[in-house]
Motif scaffolding. Structure first.
Motif, PDB file in Angstrom:
ATOM      1  N   UNK A 198      59.097 -38.069  30.534  1.00  0.00           N
ATOM      2  CA  UNK A 198      59.739 -36.764  30.754  1.00  0.00           C
ATOM      3  C   UNK A 198      58.783 -35.601  30.525  1.00  0.00           C
ATOM      4  N   UNK A 199      57.606 -35.900  30.005  1.00  0.00           N
ATOM      5  CA  UNK A 199      56.642 -34.848  29.722  1.00  0.00           C
ATOM      6  C   UNK A 199      56.028 -34.322  31.022  1.00  0.00           C
ATOM      7  N   UNK A 200      56.135 -33.036  31.261  1.00  0.00           N
ATOM      8  CA  UNK A 200      55.542 -32.423  32.457  1.00  0.00           C
ATOM      9  C   UNK A 200      54.223 -31.747  32.079  1.00  0.00           C
ATOM     10  N   UNK A 201      53.104 -32.233  32.589  1.00  0.00           N
ATOM     11  CA  UNK A 201      51.815 -31.652  32.193  1.00  0.00           C
ATOM     12  C   UNK A 201      51.626 -30.246  32.752  1.00  0.00           C
ATOM     13  N   UNK A 202      51.013 -29.377  31.962  1.00  0.00           N
ATOM     14  CA  UNK A 202      50.621 -28.046  32.430  1.00  0.00           C
ATOM     15  C   UNK A 202      49.119 -28.083  32.686  1.00  0.00           C
ATOM     16  N   UNK A 203      48.768 -28.122  33.969  1.00  0.00           N
ATOM     17  CA  UNK A 203      47.360 -28.332  34.334  1.00  0.00           C
ATOM     18  C   UNK A 203      46.689 -27.064  34.862  1.00  0.00           C
ATOM     19  N   UNK A 204      47.338 -25.913  34.678  1.00  0.00           N
ATOM     20  CA  UNK A 204      46.785 -24.658  35.214  1.00  0.00           C
ATOM     21  C   UNK A 204      45.380 -24.369  34.688  1.00  0.00           C
ATOM     22  N   UNK A 205      45.145 -24.681  33.415  1.00  0.00           N
ATOM     23  CA  UNK A 205      43.831 -24.391  32.819  1.00  0.00           C
ATOM     24  C   UNK A 205      42.745 -25.347  33.308  1.00  0.00           C
ATOM     25  N   UNK A 206      43.150 -26.347  34.061  1.00  0.00           N
ATOM     26  CA  UNK A 206      42.200 -27.371  34.524  1.00  0.00           C
ATOM     27  C   UNK A 206      42.106 -27.422  36.057  1.00  0.00           C
ATOM     28  N   UNK A 207      42.618 -26.388  36.726  1.00  0.00           N
ATOM     29  CA  UNK A 207      42.765 -26.426  38.192  1.00  0.00           C
ATOM     30  C   UNK A 207      41.454 -26.745  38.912  1.00  0.00           C
ATOM     31  N   UNK A 208      40.361 -26.076  38.517  1.00  0.00           N
ATOM     32  CA  UNK A 208      39.095 -26.256  39.233  1.00  0.00           C
ATOM     33  C   UNK A 208      38.549 -27.669  39.056  1.00  0.00           C
ATOM     34  N   UNK A 209      38.507 -28.146  37.813  1.00  0.00           N
ATOM     35  CA  UNK A 209      37.889 -29.459  37.599  1.00  0.00           C
ATOM     36  C   UNK A 209      38.745 -30.581  38.191  1.00  0.00           C
ATOM     37  N   UNK A 210      40.074 -30.406  38.197  1.00  0.00           N
ATOM     38  CA  UNK A 210      40.935 -31.424  38.808  1.00  0.00           C
ATOM     39  C   UNK A 210      40.753 -31.438  40.318  1.00  0.00           C
ATOM     40  N   UNK A 211      40.605 -30.253  40.905  1.00  0.00           N
ATOM     41  CA  UNK A 211      40.357 -30.196  42.354  1.00  0.00           C
ATOM     42  C   UNK A 211      39.029 -30.867  42.704  1.00  0.00           C
ATOM     43  N   UNK A 212      38.040 -30.682  41.831  1.00  0.00           N
ATOM     44  CA  UNK A 212      36.730 -31.318  42.079  1.00  0.00           C
ATOM     45  C   UNK A 212      36.854 -32.845  42.077  1.00  0.00           C
ATOM     46  N   UNK A 213      37.807 -33.371  41.325  1.00  0.00           N
ATOM     47  CA  UNK A 213      38.018 -34.813  41.284  1.00  0.00           C
ATOM     48  C   UNK A 213      38.895 -35.286  42.434  1.00  0.00           C
ATOM     49  N   UNK A 214      40.020 -34.610  42.671  1.00  0.00           N
ATOM     50  CA  UNK A 214      40.994 -35.089  43.652  1.00  0.00           C
ATOM     51  C   UNK A 214      40.674 -34.649  45.089  1.00  0.00           C
ATOM     52  N   UNK A 215      40.048 -33.496  45.234  1.00  0.00           N
ATOM     53  CA  UNK A 215      39.765 -32.994  46.592  1.00  0.00           C
ATOM     54  C   UNK A 215      38.360 -32.387  46.652  1.00  0.00           C
ATOM     55  N   UNK A 216      37.342 -33.231  46.538  1.00  0.00           N
ATOM     56  CA  UNK A 216      35.972 -32.723  46.648  1.00  0.00           C
ATOM     57  C   UNK A 216      35.669 -32.318  48.086  1.00  0.00           C
ATOM     58  N   UNK A 217      34.605 -31.555  48.267  1.00  0.00           N
ATOM     59  CA  UNK A 217      34.179 -31.167  49.609  1.00  0.00           C
ATOM     60  C   UNK A 217      32.719 -31.584  49.813  1.00  0.00           C
ATOM     61  N   UNK A 218      32.394 -32.022  51.022  1.00  0.00           N
ATOM     62  CA  UNK A 218      31.013 -32.378  51.364  1.00  0.00           C
ATOM     63  C   UNK A 218      30.263 -31.114  51.778  1.00  0.00           C
ATOM     64  N   UNK A 219      28.978 -31.054  51.471  1.00  0.00           N
ATOM     65  CA  UNK A 219      28.197 -29.847  51.725  1.00  0.00           C
ATOM     66  C   UNK A 219      27.598 -29.840  53.142  1.00  0.00           C
ATOM     67  N   UNK A 220      28.487 -29.797  54.121  1.00  0.00           N
ATOM     68  CA  UNK A 220      28.033 -29.725  55.511  1.00  0.00           C
ATOM     69  C   UNK A 220      27.402 -28.372  55.824  1.00  0.00           C
ATOM     70  N   UNK A 221      27.596 -27.398  54.940  1.00  0.00           N
ATOM     71  CA  UNK A 221      27.051 -26.051  55.171  1.00  0.00           C
ATOM     72  C   UNK A 221      25.560 -25.953  54.851  1.00  0.00           C
ATOM     73  N   UNK A 222      25.040 -26.907  54.086  1.00  0.00           N
ATOM     74  CA  UNK A 222      23.681 -26.757  53.550  1.00  0.00           C
ATOM     75  C   UNK A 222      22.607 -26.933  54.633  1.00  0.00           C
ATOM     76  N   UNK A 223      22.826 -27.832  55.568  1.00  0.00           N
ATOM     77  CA  UNK A 223      21.830 -28.028  56.635  1.00  0.00           C
ATOM     78  C   UNK A 223      21.577 -26.713  57.371  1.00  0.00           C
TER      79      UNK A 223
END
Length: 350
Positions: A198-223
């Motif tokens: 029943x515990x609902x996690x509050x992940x607002x303080x971790x939004x950036x690092x969680x996104x880096x894990x769950x939805x990373x992006x490839x650096x197609x812009x670097x070339x």
């Protein structure tokens, strides 16, 4: 804890293999001129008109590479494509096509597979790559995903791991370590959930690092960025297994040593805060974490002025003569031997 917004569950056996393939691939329009024939024949037909073809494959296995208790299937599909597109970027190439093969157990209804392929479709659209083939089969355990990515590159622009020379500068894109700490937060919340559902996690303080894990992006812009800056990298690799491991790959392939400077590592403030919360050393995590999917590359020292001050690029060290070895230079100016403590796919202790 599979996410399933639909109460109706369609068994995959109702469609059969060919029906399933037709169903899940019907919304993938062709975007690349090099795709002459995609899905619908025995093999895809591609035409790169004199450019080199670049090919990379990854296998993702449930329980080893991902955990569906906190990884939504749509995110998983997206990330599976990104992981492979990143390998193409690491050759200084442009990703153009993918093939996707899945093995799936009967606990997955059609609606779950649709979610997975919606993520794949979104990644194809984002990175302008065509889905040109693949396979589906049954699995007795969980979900397996195998993606092959194909790209093209001009023969003169391709970059290998083996081109770095003594005195070349070591450069990384973006920031590092956040994806690993995102995983630590998700693993912690999973344990809390198992004790109290029943515990609902509050992940607002971790939004950036969680996104880096769950939805990373490839650096197609670097070339394109490096082309505009008129910088040709001498060696390149993507940061999937931890930056220390990747540096060692570059050094071994190029037969050089390296000095990596602790005070130059690009770290996000949220990453530093969460390391403190978990009582972990941010430098140790940053260089060993992995799954950042940034690009690590070397350039000639003569090109330093061209990249100096660029917000996407950070010089974190330089290459040395091979006999000097590979070292981390700490903030206290102590020399520590670099060790590969990143992800090892064949490690029994994982």
């Amino acid at each position: 804890m599979l996410e399933n917004k639909n109460q109706n569950k369609t068994a995959l056996s109702q469609l059969g293999e060919f029906g399933l393939i037709e169903h899940i691939t019907q919304n993938f329009p062709i975007q690349q001129k090099s795709t002459l024939k995609g899905i619908g024949d025995d093999a895809a037909v591609l035409d790169f008109k004199g450019n080199n073809a670049v090919v990379s494959t990854d296998l993702l296995i449930e329980g080893v590479h991902f955990d569906l208790s906190y990884m939504p299937l749509k995110h998983l599909g997206y990330k599976a494509v990104v992981v492979n597109v990143s390998d193409i970027c690491a050759m200084n190439a442009t990703p153009t096509q993918i093939t996707v093969s899945i093995a799936v157990s009967n606990r997955f209804p059609l609606e779950a597979i649709e979610e997975l392929y919606e993520g794949i479709r979104l990644a194809c659209k984002t990175y302008k790559v065509d889905l040109v083939g693949g396979d589906t089969t049954s699995s007795t355990t969980g979900l397996l995903i195998s993606i092959t990515a194909i790209g093209e590159v001009n023969e003169k622009e391709v970059v290998y791991r083996s081109g770095a020379a003594e005195n070349d500068l070591l450069v990384v894109t973006g920031d590092i370590g956040a994806a690993y700490m995102g995983l630590q937060v998700l693993e912690r919340e999973k344990q809390v959930f198992l004790v109290n559902p029943n515990n609902q996690p509050d992940l607002d303080d971790y939004a950036y690092i969680i996104e880096r894990q769950l939805k990373p992006e490839a650096r197609t812009d670097i070339k394109e960025l490096l082309k505009k800056l008129e910088v040709q990298p001498t060696a390149m690799i993507d940061v999937s297994d931890g930056i220390s491991s990747e540096i060692m790959h570059l050094c071994t392939a190029s037969k050089v040593g390296c000095n990596l400077y602790e005070d130059k590592l690009p770290l996000d403030p949220q990453f530093i805060n969460v390391c403190e919360e978990f009582n972990l050393d941010s430098t140790t995590i940053a260089i060993n974490g992995g799954e950042d999917y940034e690009l690590l590359f070397t350039i000639s020292m003569n090109d330093f002025d061209k990249i100096k001050g660029n917000p996407h690029l950070t010089v974190i060290g330089h290459m040395t003569i091979e006999s000097e070895g590979m070292h981390l230079i700490t903030r206290e100016n102590t020399k520590l031997a670099l060790k590969a403590r990143g992800w090892n796919a064949l490690n029994d202790e994982e």
